[in-house]
Motif scaffolding. Structure first.
Motif, PDB file in Angstrom:
ATOM      1  N   LEU A 250       0.872  -1.235   0.026  1.00 46.62           N
ATOM      2  CA  LEU A 250      -0.168   0.003  -0.174  1.00 46.62           C
ATOM      3  C   LEU A 250       0.687   1.266  -0.101  1.00 46.62           C
ATOM      4  O   LEU A 250       1.764   1.324   0.784  1.00 46.62           O
ATOM      5  N   ARG A 301      -1.947   4.204  -3.882  1.00 45.59           N
ATOM      6  CA  ARG A 301      -1.664   2.812  -4.770  1.00 45.59           C
ATOM      7  C   ARG A 301      -1.729   1.802  -3.986  1.00 45.59           C
ATOM      8  O   ARG A 301      -1.421   1.593  -2.703  1.00 45.59           O
ATOM      9  N   PHE A 302      -1.922   0.429  -4.532  1.00 46.77           N
ATOM     10  CA  PHE A 302      -2.030  -0.669  -4.078  1.00 46.77           C
ATOM     11  C   PHE A 302      -1.579  -1.713  -5.064  1.00 46.77           C
ATOM     12  O   PHE A 302      -1.641  -1.701  -6.398  1.00 46.77           O
ATOM     13  N   ALA A 303      -0.853  -2.670  -4.468  1.00 47.11           N
ATOM     14  CA  ALA A 303      -0.390  -4.013  -5.508  1.00 47.11           C
ATOM     15  C   ALA A 303      -0.498  -5.130  -4.402  1.00 47.11           C
ATOM     16  O   ALA A 303      -0.140  -5.146  -3.308  1.00 47.11           O
ATOM     17  N   ALA A 313      -3.498  -0.876  -8.395  1.00 49.33           N
ATOM     18  CA  ALA A 313      -4.359  -0.334  -8.685  1.00 49.33           C
ATOM     19  C   ALA A 313      -4.168   1.091  -7.834  1.00 49.33           C
ATOM     20  O   ALA A 313      -3.175   1.110  -7.040  1.00 49.33           O
TER      21      ALA A 313
END
Lengths: 706, 289
Positions: A250, A301-303, A313
């Motif tokens: 995150l 941001r997210f991974a 995303a």
């Protein structure tokens, strides 16, 4: 926070920050080098006795006595590295190339903290290559035959700052960063605080024209220019947080960016009493007003990896607001300048299918114009000759899919994909009576853009050291919103490279980019009751580039390189005219505006760049290096009717830049190194001889190691 | 405000000192190079590895096999020596195992460089920098620019065009505009944000916008370099005429209401000389002031 307070914060923070990493650096070994340099330089030829114009745009020099044409100056390079067994705990570097081109960085690191700081200073001459401050002196720059009451704009240029010929701008950037490393938070979080800023000051020549009704003096006083001071500050504060709870990556980044224009604001009335008379309307006109503004951005941001599938995303919200307004804006109730941008993306990649990599993405962007509208008297869709078009909103959606295969043939990786862009614009056109405003039928700016693209990305490694890349793509659009968008486009990028075991690297490339857009039309009439005729703009733009490059180590001690590049820009579009301006009523018909295709003009410029160089380590003590770069641009920027009207200096490009450099380092003693370099630049302009000029400089330095 | 500034500086400095104190014992624990067996042969590499890279096999994942094979070959006699095992170089995935949570690399999987097959090691020399020394002609540009130029020759050539961003001259850098770890598919913010992060004076907000400038700077400019002034993709007047018709009124030599009269080069040579606020204006719909 005013600038003095900010400076105090910076100084104190730096002072506070330095102690920690230096403490962590206890036991570290420090090495470094200080190099004192003496430069002697000389500019020759050029636009005038005090300016070489072209070369000073990129290399503004000044001697100790303040002389710009020739002189000497001292400079100092500094490099200090503190290193323990794990890392560089401290790095300080300063490089100088004259009083107006220098930079520095500082870094300090421990297991848990990182500190960084930087500054740069770069001055550029801004006199302009086209001599806009003195077009009267340029052949074809003005035209005394423009004497009609409705023209007269270019009959004479009026310089309100006639004594000023030196135009230059300094950009000084600076920043500080503090990284709080994961170890500080048990490897669950990383954080960073950054400050970035710049100061931009100097002056440039600004030109403008008054409106026909704004002036009551002679018509030859309409086109004007003046010395516009530049004094800008930007301060940006950024906070970043990154964590990986439960296998999720995150990230958050938030920033506040404040831009302040501290230069004096000018209005037409500032020059009215001296040289020309203005109507009441003209007296309120601001000149080149630049608002203060604040940009606030928040990005998330997210991974996450789910087995063989990865998801990425993000979402961002940025709000740009004007913090100051011109007097005329305030008078008319224009008190909000605000652009809000929402953006988001989702990307999914998967290797779930054996032998195939799949990817899909969606990207969304929404730009809202929340500025004051209408502002009667300034910005009003319902008034004649007012707003042509206002952008209320631009919403775009990009999405696509691709698949990647790895066929064994030539050890290839092949990606084939499709993507689409769908852009929707909400535009407000003037609602004033037809013939009194620009109507959408008379503009090439449209509501929608819808285009598709197919592409292939092929990378092959047919033998050790050889890499071939071929990337073709084709775009076709059902609708285009702007002329510059392609209705049809074919792009091809290719590159072949070979890296040998002995360090030799040879490569070549060819790029082709062709855009066409014939999806544009003006309409003479906008009333349905009147037969309409259209006139079409047809754009064709091709860019090609090719090059070869060779890096060849002749021996363990000698390296050489050579490259040759060619680029061609080939562009064609129609030159269209109309009997009146697009918001004005036509002749004998309130709704008709007559357009005419005057010519189809082509623009074609070829550019060649040759680069040769090498270095020779003669012995452990002595190293030579040198290089030569030649670039040549030639062609016409227009053809036919347009070219026949343009002065040579504007219609034809024919210039070459030669740049030669030689350098030598000699290790005189263990801790003493002698350095010298010579640089020669020569810009030759066959179209505009005044831009021809040269520069050479000699540097001698002594480096002391410790 | 002054108190706030002092407080902020003290907190910042204090936090740093606290961190340094906290860091000291950990620094003492960490061993510089644990792969003693590797160091016997790879003395230079051992001296130049960076932070937390002391364990050779954390990056060279088969370093143990490589060492064993080497040892076996040393001991073996006769022609039937066991085969060599080449120590692998770290793949991006190996690096990302530690560095993915870094904010700039969390999306490296979808970054253009990664898709093009560029590995971390292609740019980052863990033992020695990729660009060791610069020739006199590239000193102002710096090592980062020189590194980018080793692959992007087509872009490097553009920086030799008449109008270009001053990258080779030291006034700008490749990474000042491009994040080599980022993906175009993962950008957030306005389409013009990348350019206006330095050119704030152009961003407005403008009461009267010039639509192509509001949408994307690249509609008119090529940021790397062009043969035209002001980084324009085509020279004036054709840059402007592709979208705009020219009215006889105001632009024609006689200022008459017809569209066949002569419009001379004094008008055509530089549209922005009159329409000076071409990026947007506070008060003029014609972008003249």
């Amino acid at each position: 926070m005013n600038s003095k307070t900010q400076m105090k914060v910076m100084v104190l923070a730096v002072a506070g920050a330095f102690g920690a990493p230096l403490h962590a650096a206890e036991g570290a070994v420090f090495t470094g080098e200080a190099t004192a340099k003496l430069y002697s330089f000389d500019y020759f030829k050029g636009a005038g006795t005090n300016s070489t114009q072209f070369l000073e745009r990129y290399n503004y020099q000044q001697g100790m006595g303040g002389d710009q044409r020739g002189g000497s100056y001292l400079d100092l390079d500094l490099s200090i590295v503190g290193r323990n067994a794990q890392r560089n705990v401290f790095e300080l570097e300063r490089q100088g190339f004259g009083a107006h081109n220098h930079r520095g960085t500082v870094k300090a690191n421990s297991d848990t903290l990182g500190f960084s700081g930087y500054y740069t200073n770069f001055r550029s001459a801004t006199g302009g290559l086209s001599f806009r401050y003195n077009p009267n002196a340029v052949a074809g720059g003005t035209d005394p035959t423009y004497v009609n009451a409705n023209s007269g704009y270019v009959a004479l240029f009026n310089n309100d700052s006639p004594g000023q010929t030196l135009y230059k701008i300094d950009r000084t950037t600076y920043g500080l960063g503090l990284a709080l490393k994961p170890l500080l938070f048990g490897n669950s979080l990383a954080a960073a605080i950054n400050y970035d800023g710049y100061k931009r000051d100097g002056n440039r020549f600004a030109s403008y024209v008054t409106g026909g009704g704004d002036i009551t003096g002679a018509i030859t006083t309409r086109w004007r220019g003046f010395d516009l001071p530049i004094d800008e500050r930007m301060n940006r504060y950024t906070v970043s947080l990154n964590g990986a709870p439960g296998g999720f990556n995150l990230g958050y980044e938030g920033s506040i960016e404040k831009f302040d224009n501290k230069a004096r604001n000018f209005g037409m009335a500032d020059f009215a009493s001296a040289t020309f008379l203005l109507s009441a309307g003209g007296r309120t006109r601001p000149l080149h007003f630049v608002p203060d503004s604040t940009l606030v951005s928040n990005n998330f941001r997210f991974a996450k990896n789910y087995g063989s599938t990865a998801v990425a995303a993000g979402y961002g919200l940025s709000i740009l607001e004007a913090d100051s307004f011109a007097q005329i804006q305030q008078t008319n109730g224009y008190n909000t300048g605000k652009i809000t941008t929402n953006s988001a993306y989702l990307n999914v990649t998967s290797n779930a299918v054996a032998g195939v990599g799949l990817e899909g993405f969606v990207k969304y962007n929404n730009r809202d114009n929340d500025s004051t509208f209408p502002a009667v008297g300034l910005l009003n869709a319902a008034a004649n000759q007012q707003l042509g078009v206002r952008i209320d909103k631009i919403r775009s959606l990009n999405y696509g899919i691709s698949a990647t295969f790895r066929p064994t043939a030539l050890k290839s990786t092949v990606t084939a994909g499709w993507k689409r862009e769908d852009k929707d614009r909400n535009l407000t056109w003037s609602t004033a009576a037809a013939g009194g405003s620009i109507q959408p039928q008379r503009s090439l700016y449209k509501d929608n853009t819808v285009s598709d693209e197919l592409y292939v990305n092929w990378i092959a490694r047919p033998m050790p050291g050889v890499i071939l890349r071929v990337i073709p793509s084709y775009v076709w659009a059902n609708e285009t919103g702007m002329v510059t968008e392609p209705e049809k486009a074919f792009n091809l990028k290719t590159k072949l490279s070979y890296a040998a075991a002995n360090g030799m690297l040879v490569s070549g490339y060819y790029n082709h980019k062709e855009n066409k857009n014939a999806n544009n039309a003006f309409f003479n009439n906008i009333a349905a009751s009147v037969a309409t005729t259209s006139i079409t703009q047809d754009l064709d733009k091709t860019q090609e580039a090719a090059g070869i490059s060779l890096n060849l180590p002749v021996s363990e001690w000698i390296n050489t390189h050579a490259s040759l590049s060619w680029m061609q820009d080939d562009f064609a579009s129609y030159y269209l005219s109309s009997d009146r301006r697009r918001f004005e009523p036509g002749v004998g018909n309130a709704t008709t505006l007559n357009f005419l295709t005057r010519d189809r003009s082509t623009y074609k410029i070829d550019t060649y760049v040759l680069n040769l160089g090498g270095d020779w380590q003669v012995s452990d003590e002595l190293r030579w290096n040198g290089g030569y770069t030649w670039s040549r641009s030639k062609g016409n920027v227009a053809s036919g009717l347009v070219l026949s009207e343009l002065p040579t200096i504007d219609g034809t490009i024919s210039s070459a830049v030669h740049s030669l450099n030689l350098g030598v380092d000699y290790q005189l003693k263990k801790n003493v190194k002698l350095k010298a370099s010579y640089v020669y630049d020569y810009n030759k302009d066959d179209s505009y001889a005044a831009l021809t000029g040269g520069y050479h400089t000699l540097m001698m330095g002594v480096g002391f190691g410790f | 405000m002054r108190r706030l500034a002092v407080l902020l500086a003290v907190i910042l400095g204090g936090a740093l000192h606290a961190g340094a104190w906290a860091a000291a014992p950990m620094a003492a624990k960490a061993a510089p190079i644990k792969g003693d067996q590797c160091v016997e042969c790879h003395k230079t590499e051992a001296k130049t590895s960076h932070a937390f890279h002391g364990e050779c096999n954390s990056c060279h994942v088969n370093a143990g096999d490589h060492a064993k094979a080497h040892e076996a070959r040393e001991k073996a006699k006769g022609p039937n020596k066991p085969p060599k095992v080449v120590a692998t170089k770290p793949e991006s995935a190996d690096c990302l195992a530690c560095h993915e949570s870094d904010k700039r690399r969390m999306h490296f999987a979808i970054a253009e460089h990664n898709k093009a097959g560029v590995q971390c090691r292609d740019c980052h020399g863990n033992h020695t920098p990729k660009v060791k020394a610069l020739n006199a002609g590239m000193e102002k540009g710096g090592k980062t620019t020189a590194l980018c130029a080793t692959c992007h020759q087509d872009v490097l050539a553009k920086f030799s065009m008449t109008s270009h961003h001053p990258v080779k001259e030291g006034g700008a850098t490749c990474t000042g505009c491009h994040d080599p770890h980022a993906s175009k598919q993962a950008t957030l913010g306005a389409a013009t944000a990348q350019c206006t992060s330095c050119h704030q004076a152009m961003r407005g907000p403008h009461a009267f916008e010039h639509p192509p400038a509001a949408e994307d700077c690249k509609n008119c400019h090529d940021p790397h370099g062009t043969p035209n002034k002001k980084l324009l993709t085509a020279a004036q007047p054709m840059q402007c005429l592709q979208c705009h018709s020219v009215a006889g009124n105001r632009h024609g030599q006689g200022g008459l209401v017809n569209n066949t009269q002569r419009i001379t080069g004094a008008v055509l040579r530089d549209c922005a000389s009159c329409h000076g606020t071409i990026h947007g204006s506070s008060a003029d719909q014609h972008l003249r002031f």
